[in-house]
Design a protein around this motif. Structure first.
Motif, PDB file in Angstrom:
ATOM      1  N   VAL A   1      -3.490  26.658  63.599  1.00  0.00           N
ATOM      2  CA  VAL A   1      -3.886  26.241  62.508  1.00  0.00           C
ATOM      3  C   VAL A   1      -3.142  25.458  61.668  1.00  0.00           C
ATOM      4  N   GLY A   2      -1.969  24.893  62.017  1.00  0.00           N
ATOM      5  CA  GLY A   2      -1.113  24.145  61.568  1.00  0.00           C
ATOM      6  C   GLY A   2      -0.055  24.482  60.596  1.00  0.00           C
ATOM      7  N   GLY A   3       0.749  24.004  60.037  1.00  0.00           N
ATOM      8  CA  GLY A   3       1.894  24.456  59.464  1.00  0.00           C
ATOM      9  C   GLY A   3       3.347  23.836  59.640  1.00  0.00           C
ATOM     10  N   GLY A   4       4.288  24.758  59.273  1.00  0.00           N
ATOM     11  CA  GLY A   4       5.692  24.094  59.467  1.00  0.00           C
ATOM     12  C   GLY A   4       6.227  23.776  58.437  1.00  0.00           C
ATOM     13  N   SER A   5       7.700  23.711  58.086  1.00  0.00           N
ATOM     14  CA  SER A   5       8.413  23.480  57.123  1.00  0.00           C
ATOM     15  C   SER A   5       7.443  22.246  56.270  1.00  0.00           C
ATOM     16  N   TYR A   6       7.356  21.196  57.264  1.00  0.00           N
ATOM     17  CA  TYR A   6       6.778  19.985  56.617  1.00  0.00           C
ATOM     18  C   TYR A   6       5.440  19.976  57.229  1.00  0.00           C
ATOM     19  N   PRO A   7       4.300  20.587  56.865  1.00  0.00           N
ATOM     20  CA  PRO A   7       3.018  20.863  57.469  1.00  0.00           C
ATOM     21  C   PRO A   7       2.532  19.766  58.341  1.00  0.00           C
ATOM     22  N   GLN A   8       1.976  20.129  59.372  1.00  0.00           N
ATOM     23  CA  GLN A   8       1.479  19.340  60.506  1.00  0.00           C
ATOM     24  C   GLN A   8       0.122  19.889  60.869  1.00  0.00           C
ATOM     25  N   PRO A   9      -0.731  19.131  61.293  1.00  0.00           N
ATOM     26  CA  PRO A   9      -2.195  19.590  61.633  1.00  0.00           C
ATOM     27  C   PRO A   9      -1.940  20.429  63.006  1.00  0.00           C
TER      28      PRO A   9
ATOM     29  N   ILE B   1      24.704   0.397  45.637  1.00  0.00           N
ATOM     30  CA  ILE B   1      23.200   0.118  46.198  1.00  0.00           C
ATOM     31  C   ILE B   1      22.859   1.447  45.621  1.00  0.00           C
ATOM     32  N   VAL B   2      21.804   1.439  44.855  1.00  0.00           N
ATOM     33  CA  VAL B   2      21.076   2.685  44.433  1.00  0.00           C
ATOM     34  C   VAL B   2      19.449   2.342  45.029  1.00  0.00           C
ATOM     35  N   VAL B   3      18.878   3.129  45.845  1.00  0.00           N
ATOM     36  CA  VAL B   3      17.680   3.119  46.302  1.00  0.00           C
ATOM     37  C   VAL B   3      16.724   4.172  45.611  1.00  0.00           C
ATOM     38  N   ASN B   4      15.871   3.805  44.940  1.00  0.00           N
ATOM     39  CA  ASN B   4      14.855   5.029  44.492  1.00  0.00           C
ATOM     40  C   ASN B   4      13.620   4.901  45.109  1.00  0.00           C
ATOM     41  N   LEU B   5      13.126   5.999  45.446  1.00  0.00           N
ATOM     42  CA  LEU B   5      11.784   6.343  46.307  1.00  0.00           C
ATOM     43  C   LEU B   5      10.822   6.740  45.103  1.00  0.00           C
ATOM     44  N   ALA B   6      10.031   6.075  44.510  1.00  0.00           N
ATOM     45  CA  ALA B   6       9.321   6.381  43.331  1.00  0.00           C
ATOM     46  C   ALA B   6       7.691   6.753  43.939  1.00  0.00           C
ATOM     47  N   PRO B   7       6.980   7.565  43.383  1.00  0.00           N
ATOM     48  CA  PRO B   7       7.462   8.528  42.163  1.00  0.00           C
ATOM     49  C   PRO B   7       8.131   9.279  42.849  1.00  0.00           C
ATOM     50  N   ALA B   8       9.345   9.916  41.945  1.00  0.00           N
ATOM     51  CA  ALA B   8      10.425  10.576  42.302  1.00  0.00           C
ATOM     52  C   ALA B   8      10.078  12.298  42.654  1.00  0.00           C
ATOM     53  N   ASP B   9       8.966  12.563  42.228  1.00  0.00           N
ATOM     54  CA  ASP B   9       8.601  14.063  42.272  1.00  0.00           C
ATOM     55  C   ASP B   9       8.017  14.304  43.554  1.00  0.00           C
ATOM     56  N   ILE B  10       7.476  13.416  44.424  1.00  0.00           N
ATOM     57  CA  ILE B  10       7.033  13.569  45.887  1.00  0.00           C
ATOM     58  C   ILE B  10       7.854  13.602  46.968  1.00  0.00           C
ATOM     59  N   ARG B  11       8.065  14.591  47.572  1.00  0.00           N
ATOM     60  CA  ARG B  11       9.102  14.781  48.686  1.00  0.00           C
ATOM     61  C   ARG B  11       8.691  13.730  49.592  1.00  0.00           C
ATOM     62  N   LYS B  12       9.849  13.026  50.150  1.00  0.00           N
ATOM     63  CA  LYS B  12       9.694  11.915  51.190  1.00  0.00           C
ATOM     64  C   LYS B  12      10.357  12.305  52.456  1.00  0.00           C
TER      65      LYS B  12
ATOM     66  N   THR C   1      -6.197  25.252  54.474  1.00  0.00           N
ATOM     67  CA  THR C   1      -5.081  24.951  53.364  1.00  0.00           C
ATOM     68  C   THR C   1      -3.818  25.402  53.791  1.00  0.00           C
ATOM     69  N   ILE C   2      -3.016  24.710  53.785  1.00  0.00           N
ATOM     70  CA  ILE C   2      -1.544  25.188  54.092  1.00  0.00           C
ATOM     71  C   ILE C   2      -0.629  25.079  53.087  1.00  0.00           C
ATOM     72  N   SER C   3      -0.117  26.396  52.558  1.00  0.00           N
ATOM     73  CA  SER C   3       0.433  26.343  51.015  1.00  0.00           C
ATOM     74  C   SER C   3       1.803  26.808  51.310  1.00  0.00           C
ATOM     75  N   ARG C   4       2.679  25.922  50.585  1.00  0.00           N
ATOM     76  CA  ARG C   4       4.026  26.036  50.454  1.00  0.00           C
ATOM     77  C   ARG C   4       4.466  26.294  48.925  1.00  0.00           C
ATOM     78  N   ALA C   5       5.826  26.760  48.587  1.00  0.00           N
ATOM     79  CA  ALA C   5       6.230  26.787  47.216  1.00  0.00           C
ATOM     80  C   ALA C   5       5.781  25.935  46.460  1.00  0.00           C
ATOM     81  N   ARG C   6       6.226  24.544  46.962  1.00  0.00           N
ATOM     82  CA  ARG C   6       5.826  23.370  45.950  1.00  0.00           C
ATOM     83  C   ARG C   6       4.728  22.584  45.827  1.00  0.00           C
ATOM     84  N   PHE C   7       4.024  22.878  47.083  1.00  0.00           N
ATOM     85  CA  PHE C   7       2.668  21.930  47.162  1.00  0.00           C
ATOM     86  C   PHE C   7       1.950  22.712  48.523  1.00  0.00           C
ATOM     87  N   SER C   8       0.773  21.908  48.625  1.00  0.00           N
ATOM     88  CA  SER C   8      -0.224  22.627  49.569  1.00  0.00           C
ATOM     89  C   SER C   8      -0.955  21.533  50.276  1.00  0.00           C
TER      90      SER C   8
END
Length: 512
Positions: free
Chosen positions: A284-292, A63-74, A329-336
């Motif tokens: 102000v918000g933030g974290g590894s997975y930014p929260q408000p 079973i292969v499950v693909n979450l598309a678009p694949a370039d967005i972190r889920k 604006t909370i900025s991380r290496a791969r997204f903001s």
């Protein structure tokens, strides 16, 4: 066999539709691809147990499950339900004819029950934009999502119920709410009122001005003078939330997981009062997975900082930019991620460590140097961004003992609403500005014109108090608000004088 279901990922307060592709073929292993986080990778055990519990079988194939678009972190466990439905449909245990019509979210328990998720409202808003017929989600999130009127919201409690629905064995009635009725019924749902406050008429006046123009306020006075009590009543005199403001505010609280299970839209303005031990990220918000953070949770409402000098200096300084831009604006290496943060700041503080500097009866034990050092914990740039500096004095016993009723919040609010209506007409061509406090420098100079006599008065105040250019602009904005409250087209000298009066912390030698 390949089957597609649909779920959603929330970034900031906006959602993105995710296509969950499930392919079953010859083999033995299970795979999830498409940038899943640990919670999604662990979903196999939940899905397998839930499917077995309701009497179906987990395919012993590849079973292969693909979450598309694949370039967005889920991230998160909200994809469990859509993956389980896809597996059942791909293995022929369930009909998949209606899968393209519905967006499916929910976390599975081992017994097949469905747990609530975060961000149901922004997901429903995006599902409507993307043209889905409906959205299937946990019962606890149904009223929240039902605020979106043009899409079916189907509330489910277990996996078996969903299978029966897609197999046409069970009908699920959409959840609906009457937004107008619910909104108007709770719009004045406050537990406090300005009628509870005895005396302090000058402070009430300052807070009315602040509410009328959306200005920031700092209250400075001894312990027990009523600073916190007054601050908690500020939301009761602010204009009611509009439907659009309510949806935007609810989206932020939904993403943060702050909504109660039975909540639909937030109908009263938020009042956030974080403790002074709060960290920069929590504010102000933030974290590894930014929260408000708290400033975003206070969007369209009030952020109350009690005992202001006790906050870490770094915490207060990170607030300076959001106070101007009204967003973060909370900025991380791969997204903001962008979160709105249009809030009224109301701060309270003692005048010195012991709290009794300038007290009419009690003696202060702090020397002038100690008082200055205590006040210097609040930086000049931050004070510049606070429009009204209000000295709070203790209430005399004669005022406390009076039986005469005090003015209710609803009557103060009526005057505030009238002033805001004048501002709405003024800024009708600038939709990003809703009140005087939000004016930029250029607009403020055009709108807040003063007479030559007023210019001379302000010049003397600038020289005596040592005011900055930012403080100059803020005095003009406050004066404009006072004029609006009196239905005056022009800013009169008395309006300007009252605005200057509210710059007490800018006075030289205020603390000796």
């Amino acid at each position: 066999m390949l089957v597609k279901t649909f779920s959603s990922a929330v970034h900031g307060i906006e959602a993105t539709t995710i296509t969950v592709e499930v392919h079953i073929s010859t083999g033995t292993k299970y795979y999830i691809v498409g940038l899943p986080d640990s919670a999604i990778k662990e979903s196999w055990q939940r899905i397998e147990s839930a499917i077995a519990t309701i009497g179906f079988r987990m395919p012993r194939q590849k079973i292969v499950v693909n979450l598309a678009p694949a370039d967005i972190r889920k991230e998160g466990s909200g994809y469990d339900l859509s993956m389980a439905v896809g597996i059942l449909a791909a293995s022929g245990q369930m009909t998949g004819d209606l899968l393209n019509d519905y967006l499916i979210l929910g976390e599975l328990s081992l017994d097949g029950d469905i747990q609530p998720i975060k961000g149901a409202l922004p997901v429903a808003v995006q599902a409507e934009k993307d043209g889905f017929k409906g959205i299937i989600l946990p019962e606890a999130n149904a009223k929240e999502a039902a605020a979106v009127q043009n899409i079916q919201v189907l509330a489910v409690s277990n996996l078996q119920q969903i299978v029966s629905f897609f197999n046409a064995e069970e009908k699920i009635d959409p959840v609906t709410i009457d937004i107008d009725t619910a909104f108007l019924h709770h719009i004045n749902n406050y537990d406090v009122d300005f009628a509870d406050v005895r005396g302090q008429e000058n402070i009430k006046r300052a807070l009315e001005i602040a509410a009328a123009g959306g200005h920031n306020v700092i209250l400075i006075g001894p312990p027990g003078a009523g600073k916190t009590m007054l601050a908690k009543r500020l939301p009761t005199v602010l204009p009611p939330l509009t439907i659009q403001e309510s949806i935007e505010t609810t989206k932020i609280h939904s993403v943060a997981g702050q909504l109660q299970g039975q909540a639909s839209l937030m109908t009263t303005r938020p009042f956030r009062a974080p403790h002074h031990t709060i960290s920069d990220v929590a504010l102000v918000g933030g974290g590894s997975y930014p929260q408000p953070g708290e400033i975003s949770l206070a969007h369209h409402g009030v952020l109350f900082l009690d005992e202001l000098p006790e906050f870490k200096r770094s915490v207060l300084e990170v607030m300076r930019q959001p106070l101007e831009s009204r967003s973060i604006t909370i900025s991380r290496a791969r997204f903001s991620v962008d979160y709105p943060a249009s809030f009224m700041l109301i701060a309270a503080m003692n005048p010195c460590p012991c709290g009794y500097y300038n007290h009419p009866e009690k003696e202060c034990i702090c020397g002038s140097a100690v008082v200055q050092r205590y006040l210097s914990k609040i930086s000049g740039p931050l004070l510049d961004r606070i429009d009204l500096h209000v000295e709070v004095t203790p209430v005399e016993f004669s005022e406390l003992a009076k039986d005469t009723p005090c003015e209710k919040s609803m009557h103060i609010r009526e005057r505030v609403v009238r002033a805001r209506q004048m501002q709405a007409k003024r800024f009708i061509d600038t939709p990003q500005i809703h009140c005087n406090a939000q004016m930029g420098t250029k607009i403020a100079r055009d709108v807040c014109r003063i007479t030559e006599e007023g210019t001379l008065l302000l010049k003397k105040a600038m020289e005596k108090l040592g005011l900055s250019a930012r403080a100059y602009d803020r005095i003009l904005k406050v004066a404009r608000t006072i004029a609006d409250m009196e239905d005056s087209i022009e800013i009169q000298n008395e309006h300007l004088a009252e605005a200057i009066h509210f710059r007490s912390l800018d006075r030289e030698n205020w603390a000796g």
